[in-house]
Design a protein around this motif. Sequence first.
Motif, PDB file in Angstrom:
ATOM      1  N   ALA A 192      -4.008  11.165   0.614  1.00  0.00           N
ATOM      2  CA  ALA A 192      -5.051  12.189   0.641  1.00  0.00           C
ATOM      3  C   ALA A 192      -4.443  13.573   0.851  1.00  0.00           C
ATOM      4  N   PRO A 252      -7.178  10.401  -4.155  1.00  0.00           N
ATOM      5  CA  PRO A 252      -7.451   8.966  -4.055  1.00  0.00           C
ATOM      6  C   PRO A 252      -8.911   8.613  -3.757  1.00  0.00           C
ATOM      7  N   PHE A 307      -1.667   0.681   6.106  1.00  0.00           N
ATOM      8  CA  PHE A 307      -2.896   1.117   5.421  1.00  0.00           C
ATOM      9  C   PHE A 307      -3.232   2.552   5.817  1.00  0.00           C
ATOM     10  N   HIS A 308      -3.239   2.807   7.104  1.00  0.00           N
ATOM     11  CA  HIS A 308      -3.658   4.122   7.589  1.00  0.00           C
ATOM     12  C   HIS A 308      -2.646   5.208   7.225  1.00  0.00           C
ATOM     13  N   LEU A 366      -2.950   5.801   3.338  1.00  0.00           N
ATOM     14  CA  LEU A 366      -4.155   6.526   2.908  1.00  0.00           C
ATOM     15  C   LEU A 366      -4.071   7.991   3.297  1.00  0.00           C
ATOM     16  N   ASN A 367      -3.565   8.241   4.491  1.00  0.00           N
ATOM     17  CA  ASN A 367      -3.453   9.620   4.935  1.00  0.00           C
ATOM     18  C   ASN A 367      -2.530  10.426   4.021  1.00  0.00           C
ATOM     19  N   ILE A 408       0.831  -1.218   0.000  1.00  0.00           N
ATOM     20  CA  ILE A 408       0.000   0.000   0.000  1.00  0.00           C
ATOM     21  C   ILE A 408       0.863   1.265   0.000  1.00  0.00           C
ATOM     22  N   TYR A 466      -9.924   9.783   6.114  1.00  0.00           N
ATOM     23  CA  TYR A 466      -8.859  10.317   5.261  1.00  0.00           C
ATOM     24  C   TYR A 466      -9.428  11.185   4.148  1.00  0.00           C
ATOM     25  N   ALA A 520     -12.654   5.455   4.807  1.00  0.00           N
ATOM     26  CA  ALA A 520     -12.277   6.522   3.874  1.00  0.00           C
ATOM     27  C   ALA A 520     -12.577   7.895   4.470  1.00  0.00           C
ATOM     28  N   LEU A 547     -11.115   5.115  -2.011  1.00  0.00           N
ATOM     29  CA  LEU A 547     -11.084   3.773  -1.412  1.00  0.00           C
ATOM     30  C   LEU A 547     -12.303   3.003  -1.904  1.00  0.00           C
ATOM     31  N   ASN A 554      -6.547  -3.887   6.238  1.00  0.00           N
ATOM     32  CA  ASN A 554      -7.121  -2.618   6.702  1.00  0.00           C
ATOM     33  C   ASN A 554      -6.875  -2.391   8.191  1.00  0.00           C
ATOM     34  N   PHE A 599      -7.239   2.860  -3.806  1.00  0.00           N
ATOM     35  CA  PHE A 599      -7.072   1.788  -2.827  1.00  0.00           C
ATOM     36  C   PHE A 599      -8.233   0.815  -2.984  1.00  0.00           C
TER      37      PHE A 599
END
Lengths: 332, 342
Positions: free
Chosen positions: B180, B249, B172-173, B176-177, B139, B217, B214, B251, B167, B188
């Motif tokens: 974004a 992005p 993952f976190h 994604l952050n 990721i 983020y 989502a 999700l 997840n 994702f």
Amino acid sequence: MDAMVRELSYAQAIQEAMAIAMDMDERVFLMGEDIGVYGGAFQVTGDLVERYGTERVIDTPISELGGAGVAVGAALTGMRPIFEFQFSDFATLAMEQIVNQAAKMRFMLGGEVSVPVVMRFPAGSGTGAAAQHSQSLEAWLGHVPGLKVIQPATPYDAKGMLLAAVADPDPVMIFEHKLLYKMKGPVPEGYYTVPIGKADIRREGRDLTIVATSIMVQKALDAAATLEAEGIDVEVVDLRTIRPMDKQTVIDSVKKTSRLMCVYEAVKTLGIGAEVSAMIAESEAFDYLDAPIVRLGGAETPIPYNPELEKAAVPQVPDIITAARDLVKGVR
Amino acid sequence: MAGASKAVADSRANLPFVYRQYSAEQLKQVLYKMYLIRRFEEGAEESYMRGLIHGTMHLSIGQEACAMGICMPLGEDDQITSTHRGHGHCIAKGAEVKRMFAEFFGKTTGYCKGRGGSMHIADVAKGNLGANGIVGGGIPIAVGAALSSKMMKTGKVVVSFFGDGANNEGAFHEALNMAAVWKLPVIFVCENNGYGMSTSTARSTAVKNIADRAAAYSMPGVIVNGNIFSEVAEASYKAVERARAGEGPTLIESKTYRHRGHSKSDRNRYRTKEEIEDWMSNRDPITLFENELREFGFIDDEGIEAIRSGVAQEIADGIEFAKVSPSPDVSETGNYVYTEQA
């Protein structure tokens, strides 16, 4: 014509190398925590954000695992990131990306890709930052095939080895001792490289080889100056790279002096000293040894906060002098 | 990709997304590839049983619509990172099954020259940056690839496939952050097959839907029925448009099911025979897509039979290619660790 040589600090030398790398190649960029307007926790990136902008000097969130992974992914797809860990201790948060991904990707994919990422790790004790901000973890990464691990000990090498790291197609981990950042030394202007994988004989001698890394190189040189007055002639080998290790330079030195001592700040057990010792024991230099090999490493404890305890936890110049004297005189 | 003509498009106005968007030829090709993924994995499983493949493997049988749907709007230059359950992604992104079989057989003609196997299958030339043995490992790498796309202005979109298990990984976190914050062209894709190995999402995950994450983020979180090709492709299409427009992005949670166990060691003690049987009989993604194609007049029984026999032949040829390919020499064990040695 020789390039102009100035006195720069170790930190300035690194900063200059990063600027040169970015000037030469638009794929090079910097990532890390607070490396922008703050200038980095140790002011190594300094004002580079003003020259190169936030697009190329990228402040990351406090996300070491994710940040390292982003650097790996960018390197995998054509960029040349230089990723700064705020403290080398925080590598523990990113070991997955360093060890499982960066180091192995080329191998796992049968040579179809390379990961030209550079990661910088401010390391070591002596700043009163206590146990979670003072470690020397270079041997952890030195254990991983696929990585190259270097420890420049002078401003000259810090610049030249960083430029060599950026030019290298594989992941290069640079451990920079925090107490070296203010050390000054001669640094030529412009581009030059110092090869990865080549040790340097800092001082020639007949009686004893000291293989040292990082800040211990200077301490060994200081010890050697004192010992010279006692008639003990020390050869100091700066290992510079711990993977791939320059075995031949160490072997040749030990064959000449017949005695070996390894000095490094990391915890003594299962570290660089063990590797160098074993390498010599397996080599033709073993037959030349006149005395058992000696290792001087960090204590088997976390780094303490109290300044006296902190100093006691890692080898200091008097420790090196005593150990070297005993080794040469056969006091064991 | 060339879509359906205007007249044809009008006649399909009330059909689901993909039947309006893509030509009959393209959709038949999708069915072909869904069969190719299914038969590839069945062929790999059989080869494993016969001792031709060692190690382990994670089969995505039952998840084919997700791999195909997500990859449908991607171009050859777009990139993906994949997972340990990544055979479908690899084929959907354009890999040849013969070189995949060769990799599983550990041969030099494999995509990784026999160094990676099932869990690291990749096809970099086609934009597959590699499957990954570490849950969530790909990721952040996808985010880095998207950063490259943005910095080099290549226009590439990057898809990161991962499962429901990932997840709950920190990677993952964090990823994604950052994606974004920096508005990167990355999508994702969580293939939620209900179980991280044996642990159900209900037991492992605090939110009801992974797409709900989502919101944390500030990106769209889309839930699709992962067994319906058109639903997945439509969500992917919109996410790709958003990414290409520089809006950042998305999700996508694709709810699906794996028919087989987690890996070859799975005794299936955490789910019932009835549950598995229900998904296989009533919600098989290939059957669902095939029925739609037939119902909407895109294909007939003859066309389906031609696809099945074509796939069977490609699989048989692929296995044969792998069998006769050479193994790497033991003297080459140290190759590819560093670039200079290649």
